[in-house]
Design a protein around this motif. Structure first.
Motif, mmCIF file in Angstrom:
data_model
loop_
_atom_site.group_PDB
_atom_site.id
_atom_site.type_symbol
_atom_site.label_atom_id
_atom_site.label_comp_id
_atom_site.label_asym_id
_atom_site.label_seq_id
_atom_site.Cartn_x
_atom_site.Cartn_y
_atom_site.Cartn_z
ATOM 1 N N LEU A 77 0.820 -1.212 0.000
ATOM 2 C CA LEU A 77 0.000 0.000 0.000
ATOM 3 C C LEU A 77 0.851 1.258 0.000
ATOM 4 O O LEU A 77 0.540 2.223 -0.706
ATOM 5 C CB LEU A 77 -0.947 -0.012 1.207
ATOM 6 N N TRP A 78 1.937 1.268 0.768
ATOM 7 C CA TRP A 78 2.783 2.466 0.822
ATOM 8 C C TRP A 78 3.366 2.772 -0.551
ATOM 9 O O TRP A 78 3.479 3.942 -0.934
ATOM 10 C CB TRP A 78 3.888 2.322 1.867
ATOM 11 N N ALA A 79 3.741 1.728 -1.308
ATOM 12 C CA ALA A 79 4.307 1.932 -2.646
ATOM 13 C C ALA A 79 3.237 2.432 -3.609
ATOM 14 O O ALA A 79 3.488 3.316 -4.435
ATOM 15 C CB ALA A 79 4.930 0.636 -3.158
ATOM 16 N N LEU A 80 2.046 1.867 -3.504
ATOM 17 C CA LEU A 80 0.935 2.301 -4.360
ATOM 18 C C LEU A 80 0.594 3.765 -4.108
ATOM 19 O O LEU A 80 0.444 4.547 -5.052
ATOM 20 C CB LEU A 80 -0.287 1.414 -4.114
ATOM 21 N N ILE A 81 0.518 4.148 -2.841
ATOM 22 C CA ILE A 81 0.179 5.533 -2.497
ATOM 23 C C ILE A 81 1.291 6.485 -2.946
ATOM 24 O O ILE A 81 1.016 7.540 -3.533
ATOM 25 C CB ILE A 81 -0.099 5.668 -0.985
ATOM 26 N N THR A 82 2.540 6.107 -2.695
ATOM 27 C CA THR A 82 3.667 6.966 -3.075
ATOM 28 C C THR A 82 3.729 7.160 -4.587
ATOM 29 O O THR A 82 3.802 8.292 -5.086
ATOM 30 C CB THR A 82 4.999 6.375 -2.568
ATOM 31 N N ALA A 83 3.689 6.058 -5.327
ATOM 32 C CA ALA A 83 3.780 6.140 -6.788
ATOM 33 C C ALA A 83 2.575 6.861 -7.375
ATOM 34 O O ALA A 83 2.718 7.715 -8.266
ATOM 35 C CB ALA A 83 3.910 4.743 -7.384
ATOM 36 N N SER A 84 1.392 6.548 -6.899
ATOM 37 C CA SER A 84 0.182 7.197 -7.418
ATOM 38 C C SER A 84 0.176 8.691 -7.109
ATOM 39 O O SER A 84 -0.255 9.502 -7.931
ATOM 40 C CB SER A 84 -1.070 6.526 -6.849
ATOM 41 N N SER A 85 0.667 9.058 -5.934
ATOM 42 C CA SER A 85 0.747 10.481 -5.583
ATOM 43 C C SER A 85 1.715 11.215 -6.503
ATOM 44 O O SER A 85 1.420 12.316 -6.976
ATOM 45 C CB SER A 85 1.176 10.650 -4.127
ATOM 46 N N CYS A 86 2.869 10.600 -6.737
ATOM 47 C CA CYS A 86 3.849 11.208 -7.649
ATOM 48 C C CYS A 86 3.258 11.363 -9.053
ATOM 49 O O CYS A 86 3.402 12.414 -9.689
ATOM 50 C CB CYS A 86 5.130 10.379 -7.711
ATOM 51 N N MET A 87 2.586 10.322 -9.532
ATOM 52 C CA MET A 87 1.986 10.398 -10.868
ATOM 53 C C MET A 87 0.889 11.457 -10.921
ATOM 54 O O MET A 87 0.748 12.163 -11.913
ATOM 55 C CB MET A 87 1.457 9.027 -11.297
ATOM 56 N N ALA A 88 0.115 11.587 -9.844
ATOM 57 C CA ALA A 88 -0.942 12.598 -9.809
ATOM 58 C C ALA A 88 -0.341 14.005 -9.842
ATOM 59 O O ALA A 88 -0.853 14.892 -10.535
ATOM 60 C CB ALA A 88 -1.814 12.412 -8.566
ATOM 61 N N ILE A 89 0.744 14.209 -9.117
ATOM 62 C CA ILE A 89 1.401 15.520 -9.110
ATOM 63 C C ILE A 89 1.965 15.837 -10.490
ATOM 64 O O ILE A 89 1.758 16.936 -11.020
ATOM 65 C CB ILE A 89 2.497 15.576 -8.020
ATOM 66 N N VAL A 90 2.653 14.881 -11.086
ATOM 67 C CA VAL A 90 3.221 15.089 -12.425
ATOM 68 C C VAL A 90 2.109 15.304 -13.440
ATOM 69 O O VAL A 90 2.191 16.182 -14.303
ATOM 70 C CB VAL A 90 4.133 13.905 -12.830
ATOM 71 N N GLY A 91 1.056 14.505 -13.347
ATOM 72 C CA GLY A 91 -0.073 14.654 -14.271
ATOM 73 C C GLY A 91 -0.729 16.021 -14.158
ATOM 74 O O GLY A 91 -1.055 16.653 -15.168
#
Length: 150
Positions: free
Chosen positions: A116-130
């Motif tokens: 879950l921590w990896a999913l949240i971290t990666a998804s947050s980064c992708m959301a910021i970049v997006g």
């Protein structure tokens, strides 16, 4: 009274070249490394392509005008690279493709069952970049026509 000549364009590749041969060599190796990583990114889900191509072009502009021009004229990399160099423009198609790729990567992480921590971290980064990406300006019409293949 004659007008003075216009100042040289500061972002012309020759004006940005690194002065020392060692610096140019290091930047050339980096340009090739980033190009390799960008090509890999086209085939590996979750690994970016465009950012590595942009970094390759940056390093090539300072070390190898020939490589830089090859990247600028490339059938696949050239249009987005020329748009970026013209003013940080990102086409709507590029924004859509990036958003769909990031969404696909997030879905793959869910399906594979990453922690879950990896999913949240990666998804947050992708959301910021997006979000940042969608706020980038789109190329003006005259640039859009110039970047289409002939």
């Amino acid at each position: 009274m004659s007008t003075p000549p216009p100042p040289s364009k500061p972002d012309a590749p020759s004006a940005r070249r690194c002065p020392s041969w060692l610096g140019r060599g290091v930047l050339y190796v980096l340009a090739l490394l980033f190009l390799f990583l960008g090509i890999l990114g086209a085939f590996i889900p979750g690994m970016p392509t465009t950012v590595f191509i942009l970094m390759s072009a940056w390093a090539a502009a300072r070390s190898s005008p020939r490589l830089h021009e090859w990247l600028r004229q490339h059938r696949l990399f050239g249009p987005s690279l020329r748009n970026w160099e013209a003013g940080g423009y990102v086409s709507r198609k590029g924004k859509r493709m990036a958003a769909l790729t990031m969404l696909a990567c997030a879905l793959i992480m869910v399906l594979v069952g990453v922690p879950l921590w990896a999913l949240i971290t990666a998804s947050s980064c992708m959301a910021i970049v997006g979000t940042w990406l969608w706020f980038r300006p789109e190329p003006p019409e005259h640039l859009t026509q110039e970047t289409k293949p002939h």
